[in-house]
Motif scaffolding. Structure first.
Motif, PDB file in Angstrom:
ATOM      1  N   UNK A  19     -22.148  15.112 -28.968  1.00 50.47           N
ATOM      2  CA  UNK A  19     -21.418  15.834 -27.921  1.00 50.47           C
ATOM      3  C   UNK A  19     -20.109  15.129 -27.590  1.00 50.47           C
ATOM      4  N   UNK A  20     -20.151  13.802 -27.482  1.00 49.05           N
ATOM      5  CA  UNK A  20     -18.917  13.063 -27.235  1.00 49.05           C
ATOM      6  C   UNK A  20     -17.892  13.358 -28.323  1.00 49.05           C
ATOM      7  N   UNK A  21     -18.369  13.402 -29.562  1.00 54.27           N
ATOM      8  CA  UNK A  21     -17.469  13.636 -30.684  1.00 54.27           C
ATOM      9  C   UNK A  21     -16.920  15.058 -30.692  1.00 54.27           C
ATOM     10  N   UNK A  22     -17.747  16.049 -30.272  1.00 53.81           N
ATOM     11  CA  UNK A  22     -17.267  17.423 -30.310  1.00 53.81           C
ATOM     12  C   UNK A  22     -16.155  17.670 -29.297  1.00 53.81           C
ATOM     13  N   UNK A  23     -16.104  16.840 -28.253  1.00 56.19           N
ATOM     14  CA  UNK A  23     -15.035  16.952 -27.262  1.00 56.19           C
ATOM     15  C   UNK A  23     -13.886  15.988 -27.543  1.00 56.19           C
ATOM     16  N   UNK A  24     -13.978  15.274 -28.658  1.00 57.73           N
ATOM     17  CA  UNK A  24     -12.907  14.363 -29.023  1.00 57.73           C
ATOM     18  C   UNK A  24     -12.903  13.073 -28.231  1.00 57.73           C
ATOM     19  N   UNK A  25     -14.072  12.680 -27.701  1.00 52.74           N
ATOM     20  CA  UNK A  25     -14.177  11.462 -26.903  1.00 52.74           C
ATOM     21  C   UNK A  25     -14.884  10.359 -27.683  1.00 52.74           C
ATOM     22  N   UNK A  26     -14.566   9.125 -27.397  1.00 55.14           N
ATOM     23  CA  UNK A  26     -15.294   8.022 -27.994  1.00 55.14           C
ATOM     24  C   UNK A  26     -16.625   7.852 -27.266  1.00 55.14           C
ATOM     25  N   UNK A  27     -17.622   7.374 -27.986  1.00 52.71           N
ATOM     26  CA  UNK A  27     -18.925   7.134 -27.376  1.00 52.71           C
ATOM     27  C   UNK A  27     -18.787   5.959 -26.399  1.00 52.71           C
ATOM     28  N   UNK A  28     -19.194   6.129 -25.145  1.00 47.50           N
ATOM     29  CA  UNK A  28     -18.973   5.071 -24.145  1.00 47.50           C
ATOM     30  C   UNK A  28     -19.826   3.839 -24.400  1.00 47.50           C
ATOM     31  N   UNK A  29     -19.324   2.691 -23.943  1.00 50.55           N
ATOM     32  CA  UNK A  29     -20.061   1.439 -24.068  1.00 50.55           C
ATOM     33  C   UNK A  29     -20.995   1.194 -22.890  1.00 50.55           C
ATOM     34  N   UNK A  30     -20.769   1.881 -21.804  1.00 54.12           N
ATOM     35  CA  UNK A  30     -21.658   1.839 -20.647  1.00 54.12           C
ATOM     36  C   UNK A  30     -21.704   3.240 -20.055  1.00 54.12           C
ATOM     37  N   UNK A  31     -22.747   3.565 -19.290  1.00 63.45           N
ATOM     38  CA  UNK A  31     -22.883   4.937 -18.778  1.00 63.45           C
ATOM     39  C   UNK A  31     -21.689   5.389 -17.947  1.00 63.45           C
ATOM     40  N   UNK A  32     -21.289   6.640 -18.168  1.00 65.53           N
ATOM     41  CA  UNK A  32     -20.259   7.287 -17.350  1.00 65.53           C
ATOM     42  C   UNK A  32     -20.979   8.142 -16.315  1.00 65.53           C
ATOM     43  N   UNK A  33     -20.807   7.805 -15.059  1.00 61.01           N
ATOM     44  CA  UNK A  33     -21.538   8.478 -13.987  1.00 61.01           C
ATOM     45  C   UNK A  33     -20.561   9.219 -13.073  1.00 61.01           C
ATOM     46  N   UNK A  34     -20.881  10.469 -12.780  1.00 61.97           N
ATOM     47  CA  UNK A  34     -20.161  11.214 -11.756  1.00 61.97           C
ATOM     48  C   UNK A  34     -21.190  11.946 -10.906  1.00 61.97           C
ATOM     49  N   UNK A  35     -20.760  12.511  -9.813  1.00 61.44           N
ATOM     50  CA  UNK A  35     -21.684  13.187  -8.905  1.00 61.44           C
ATOM     51  C   UNK A  35     -21.242  14.625  -8.656  1.00 61.44           C
ATOM     52  N   UNK A  36     -22.194  15.414  -8.190  1.00 62.24           N
ATOM     53  CA  UNK A  36     -21.925  16.767  -7.725  1.00 62.24           C
ATOM     54  C   UNK A  36     -22.426  16.881  -6.287  1.00 62.24           C
ATOM     55  N   UNK A  37     -21.745  17.660  -5.448  1.00 64.92           N
ATOM     56  CA  UNK A  37     -22.254  17.885  -4.094  1.00 64.92           C
ATOM     57  C   UNK A  37     -23.577  18.655  -4.134  1.00 64.92           C
ATOM     58  N   UNK A  38     -24.390  18.464  -3.116  1.00 60.72           N
ATOM     59  CA  UNK A  38     -25.649  19.213  -3.066  1.00 60.72           C
ATOM     60  C   UNK A  38     -25.405  20.715  -2.946  1.00 60.72           C
ATOM     61  N   UNK A  39     -24.247  21.126  -2.444  1.00 55.69           N
ATOM     62  CA  UNK A  39     -23.922  22.550  -2.366  1.00 55.69           C
ATOM     63  C   UNK A  39     -23.748  23.168  -3.755  1.00 55.69           C
ATOM     64  N   UNK A  40     -23.634  22.338  -4.775  1.00 57.63           N
ATOM     65  CA  UNK A  40     -23.509  22.856  -6.139  1.00 57.63           C
ATOM     66  C   UNK A  40     -24.853  23.290  -6.715  1.00 57.63           C
ATOM     67  N   UNK A  41     -25.958  22.878  -6.098  1.00 57.08           N
ATOM     68  CA  UNK A  41     -27.284  23.053  -6.691  1.00 57.08           C
ATOM     69  C   UNK A  41     -27.867  24.437  -6.411  1.00 57.08           C
ATOM     70  N   UNK A  42     -28.296  25.094  -7.480  1.00 58.18           N
ATOM     71  CA  UNK A  42     -28.935  26.418  -7.385  1.00 58.18           C
ATOM     72  C   UNK A  42     -30.104  26.452  -8.361  1.00 58.18           C
ATOM     73  N   UNK A  43     -31.264  26.904  -7.905  1.00 60.96           N
ATOM     74  CA  UNK A  43     -32.403  27.056  -8.802  1.00 60.96           C
ATOM     75  C   UNK A  43     -32.275  28.355  -9.604  1.00 60.96           C
ATOM     76  N   UNK A  44     -32.556  28.267 -10.893  1.00 64.38           N
ATOM     77  CA  UNK A  44     -32.485  29.423 -11.797  1.00 64.38           C
ATOM     78  C   UNK A  44     -33.808  30.200 -11.728  1.00 64.38           C
ATOM     79  N   UNK A  45     -33.784  31.336 -11.064  1.00 61.82           N
ATOM     80  CA  UNK A  45     -35.011  32.124 -10.887  1.00 61.82           C
ATOM     81  C   UNK A  45     -34.884  33.532 -11.468  1.00 61.82           C
ATOM     82  N   UNK A  46     -33.916  33.724 -12.356  1.00 58.53           N
ATOM     83  CA  UNK A  46     -33.713  35.033 -12.958  1.00 58.53           C
ATOM     84  C   UNK A  46     -32.621  35.849 -12.307  1.00 58.53           C
TER      85      UNK A  46
END
Length: 210
Positions: A19-46
């Motif tokens: 996936x990193x390669x398909x976006x043209x990114x180098x594979x990271x040497x340590x984890x890349x962490x970001x966050x999303x607000x809780x308002x972004x969360x939705x359960x998929x129920x159809x």
């Protein structure tokens, strides 16, 4: 797990080599962490889920999601810390992401918008030794577009919980979207998305752009 009880949503970038390669990114040497607000969360129920249609291309990113069941402490094992799991979609405004990456700006606008963190119903965590025995799949309009396996992660779940827990904290109610495998792509108005753990469908929804 109720989406109303979620505290923090941590996400891992480029945690599958292809996936990193398909976006043209180098594979990271340590984890890349970001966050999303809780308002972004939705359960998929159809249901139909609305997304912005005026901010460029919208992409799906299927992910394995760890549900944290207790407070992190140094030395705790994943099997002690994680009590349930789910699948999720890290919905991404790809044009906007490319823009902010060039400008060196935070990813909130392309990753943290309303309804950008979709999640299925949860399952009991099978244990770290069994996690890689089952693959997860995203189907778009009944066609497989992504397939992932936890064994192919660049940074294994234990590395992720230690990295996040020691730097930012982890406690009951936190989620970790662990990264997406190769095969991300755009969605259009009316597309049907369904996530499978092995042969079991855990969640589905229909994209509404407007």
């Amino acid at each position: 797990m109720s989406v109303n009880n979620v505290r923090n949503i941590y996400c891992v970038g480029w945690n599958y080599r292809l996936h990193a390669q398909e976006l043209g990114n180098t594979v990271p040497e340590s984890p890349i962490i970001f966050t999303k607000p809780t308002h972004a969360l939705v359960e998929m129920t159809g249901q139909e889920i609305p997304f912005p249609a005026d901010q460029g291309s919208l992409h799906y990113e299927a992910e394995l999601v760890l549900v944290i069941g207790k407070a992190y402490r140094p030395g705790i094992r994943v099997d002690e810390l994680v009590d349930r799991m789910a699948l999720g979609l890290d919905m991404t405004l790809r044009d906007k992401q490319n823009e902010v990456k060039k400008q060196g700006r935070p990813w909130l606008s392309c990753k943290g918008f309303l309804r950008s963190a979709l999640i299925t119903k949860t399952l009991p965590f099978p244990g770290i030794d069994n996690l890689g025995k089952t693959e997860f799949v995203l189907q778009k309009n009944n066609q497989e577009v992504q397939r992932g396996n936890a064994s192919l992660m660049v940074f294994a779940p234990q590395t992720l919980v230690d990295y996040i827990g020691s730097r930012y904290g982890l406690d009951a109610g936190d989620l970790i979207f662990t990264g997406t495998p190769v095969g991300v792509g755009p969605v259009n108005h009316g597309d049907h998305l369904a996530l499978y753990w092995g042969e079991k469908q855990l969640g589905e929804c229909t994209v509404q752009l407007g």
